[in-house]
Design an enzyme around this catalytic site. Sequence first.
Site, PDB file in Angstrom:
ATOM      1  N   TYR A 181      28.936 -28.346   3.374  1.00 50.71           N
ATOM      2  CA  TYR A 181      28.947 -29.307   2.255  1.00 50.71           C
ATOM      3  C   TYR A 181      30.385 -29.501   1.759  1.00 50.71           C
ATOM      4  O   TYR A 181      30.767 -30.569   1.303  1.00 50.71           O
ATOM      5  CB  TYR A 181      28.019 -28.812   1.143  1.00 50.71           C
ATOM      6  CG  TYR A 181      27.579 -29.891   0.178  1.00 50.71           C
ATOM      7  CD1 TYR A 181      26.873 -31.005   0.615  1.00 50.71           C
ATOM      8  CD2 TYR A 181      27.863 -29.788  -1.179  1.00 50.71           C
ATOM      9  CE1 TYR A 181      26.466 -31.988  -0.272  1.00 50.71           C
ATOM     10  CE2 TYR A 181      27.460 -30.764  -2.074  1.00 50.71           C
ATOM     11  CZ  TYR A 181      26.767 -31.855  -1.608  1.00 50.71           C
ATOM     12  OH  TYR A 181      26.369 -32.834  -2.496  1.00 50.71           O
ATOM     13  N   LYS A 215      31.234 -32.779  -6.339  1.00 50.25           N
ATOM     14  CA  LYS A 215      30.061 -32.701  -7.238  1.00 50.25           C
ATOM     15  C   LYS A 215      30.387 -31.863  -8.477  1.00 50.25           C
ATOM     16  O   LYS A 215      29.875 -32.135  -9.561  1.00 50.25           O
ATOM     17  CB  LYS A 215      28.845 -32.123  -6.504  1.00 50.25           C
ATOM     18  CG  LYS A 215      28.234 -33.058  -5.473  1.00 50.25           C
ATOM     19  CD  LYS A 215      27.759 -34.365  -6.071  1.00 50.25           C
ATOM     20  CE  LYS A 215      26.894 -35.155  -5.107  1.00 50.25           C
ATOM     21  NZ  LYS A 215      26.698 -36.559  -5.557  1.00 50.25           N
TER      22      LYS A 215
HETATM   23  P1  NAD Z   1      22.037 -42.696   0.544  1.00 51.73           P
HETATM   24  O1  NAD Z   1      22.867 -42.753   1.777  1.00 51.73           O
HETATM   25  O2  NAD Z   1      20.719 -43.340   0.582  1.00 51.73           O
HETATM   26  O3  NAD Z   1      22.845 -43.207  -0.720  1.00 51.73           O
HETATM   27  C1  NAD Z   1      24.225 -43.049  -0.851  1.00 51.73           C
HETATM   28  C2  NAD Z   1      24.716 -44.364  -1.429  1.00 51.73           C
HETATM   29  O4  NAD Z   1      26.122 -44.291  -1.739  1.00 51.73           O
HETATM   30  C3  NAD Z   1      24.531 -45.525  -0.445  1.00 51.73           C
HETATM   31  O5  NAD Z   1      23.763 -46.534  -1.040  1.00 51.73           O
HETATM   32  C4  NAD Z   1      25.955 -46.018  -0.223  1.00 51.73           C
HETATM   33  O6  NAD Z   1      26.024 -47.413  -0.034  1.00 51.73           O
HETATM   34  C5  NAD Z   1      26.609 -45.585  -1.521  1.00 51.73           C
HETATM   35  N1  NAD Z   1      28.061 -45.597  -1.419  1.00 51.73           N
HETATM   36  C6  NAD Z   1      28.865 -44.845  -0.635  1.00 51.73           C
HETATM   37  N2  NAD Z   1      30.153 -45.246  -0.770  1.00 51.73           N
HETATM   38  C7  NAD Z   1      30.156 -46.273  -1.675  1.00 51.73           C
HETATM   39  C8  NAD Z   1      31.159 -47.122  -2.206  1.00 51.73           C
HETATM   40  N3  NAD Z   1      32.441 -47.012  -1.855  1.00 51.73           N
HETATM   41  N4  NAD Z   1      30.787 -48.074  -3.104  1.00 51.73           N
HETATM   42  C9  NAD Z   1      29.496 -48.218  -3.469  1.00 51.73           C
HETATM   43  N5  NAD Z   1      28.489 -47.458  -2.982  1.00 51.73           N
HETATM   44  C10 NAD Z   1      28.831 -46.500  -2.090  1.00 51.73           C
HETATM   45  O7  NAD Z   1      21.885 -41.105   0.250  1.00 51.73           O
HETATM   46  P2  NAD Z   1      21.267 -40.327  -1.006  1.00 51.73           P
HETATM   47  O8  NAD Z   1      21.018 -38.962  -0.492  1.00 51.73           O
HETATM   48  O9  NAD Z   1      20.184 -41.115  -1.624  1.00 51.73           O
HETATM   49  O10 NAD Z   1      22.501 -40.222  -1.996  1.00 51.73           O
HETATM   50  C11 NAD Z   1      22.460 -40.643  -3.353  1.00 51.73           C
HETATM   51  C12 NAD Z   1      23.084 -39.599  -4.259  1.00 51.73           C
HETATM   52  O11 NAD Z   1      22.250 -38.447  -4.310  1.00 51.73           O
HETATM   53  C13 NAD Z   1      24.463 -39.116  -3.828  1.00 51.73           C
HETATM   54  O12 NAD Z   1      25.268 -38.903  -4.972  1.00 51.73           O
HETATM   55  C14 NAD Z   1      24.129 -37.786  -3.177  1.00 51.73           C
HETATM   56  O13 NAD Z   1      25.245 -36.910  -3.151  1.00 51.73           O
HETATM   57  C15 NAD Z   1      23.056 -37.300  -4.125  1.00 51.73           C
HETATM   58  N6  NAD Z   1      22.206 -36.204  -3.651  1.00 51.73           N
HETATM   59  C16 NAD Z   1      21.614 -36.266  -2.442  1.00 51.73           C
HETATM   60  C17 NAD Z   1      20.837 -35.212  -2.004  1.00 51.73           C
HETATM   61  C18 NAD Z   1      20.183 -35.252  -0.643  1.00 51.73           C
HETATM   62  O14 NAD Z   1      19.813 -34.187  -0.120  1.00 51.73           O
HETATM   63  N7  NAD Z   1      19.987 -36.416  -0.054  1.00 51.73           N
HETATM   64  C19 NAD Z   1      20.636 -34.097  -2.826  1.00 51.73           C
HETATM   65  C20 NAD Z   1      21.241 -34.068  -4.077  1.00 51.73           C
HETATM   66  C21 NAD Z   1      22.040 -35.131  -4.478  1.00 51.73           C
END
Ligand code: NAD
Length: 257
Positions: free
Chosen positions: A157, A164
Amino acid sequence: MIDLTGKTGVVFGVANKRSIAWGIAQSLAAAGMRLAFTYQGERLRENVAELAATLPGSLLFPCDVTSEAEIAAVFAGLERELGALALLVHSIGYAERADLEGSFTATSRAGFLTAHEISAYSLVGLARAAAPLLEKSGPGSVIAMTYYGSEKVAPNYNVMGVAKASLEASVRYLAADLGPRGIRVNAISAGPVNTLAARGIKGFTGMLQHAAEKAPLRRNVTLKEIGDTAAFLASPLASGITGEVIYVDCGYHIMAV
Ligand code: NAD
């Protein structure tokens, strides 16, 4: 039970139907909130437009958060179309693939800055732009998405964990700044979910399995559970909660071994 009828929100971070942002949008829409969505670049426009079209009255704007001009255009559009805003959802994260495997010590300056700009600084920029509209809705709130890798080391990570930690500290500083204007700022720390962004982390499937085996509830969290927590945080039921990181991880983070 949660009624967000007559309220409006903007959701940043839908890429496809597996996105956490889309899970959040569905819970918010089910509670009656009218939503605007942003998409990152032309590549994602069609996907996001198709999903948004399933929610009547929703709006769509392009926004890459590295562009001040695009951020300004989104909020000008929201002011024009909606007038006020009850909720800003930040569900955005990005790090170079090379920085999501191997040694953290090897993180390049450019990779470190990119991860922090997109995953942490963007919350500050979006909250600043949204604040006047959130104030008008009397009073609105902000929700960001985070992960336990901010507190404890999760293999691969790496720089994302450090970003984060910055995001969670930003939640607290924003909450302190915006609180006197009635705006609440919170984060949801979700357990692992199989999304596009998550699949960029080396060994992600192992993380998913490990979390399900070790969590007190013996399973992974669902998009609906994350979305419903967001609906709660956006509602008057959470009116006394700000600057908080709420775990929605089936209890994983309470376990020591
Ligand atoms: P996802 O890939 O569906 O979403 C990530 C989003 O970030 C995408 O829509 C992408 O277009 C956007 N993004 C990236 N760079 C960008 C930029 N320059 N401008 C605008 N948008 C941008 O994946 P996700 O897992 O749904 O991620 C959403 C959030 O949840 C993130 O902050 C991620 O770190 C967090 N998160 C994810 C998990 C997991 O296991 N999937 C767990 C905890 C937290």
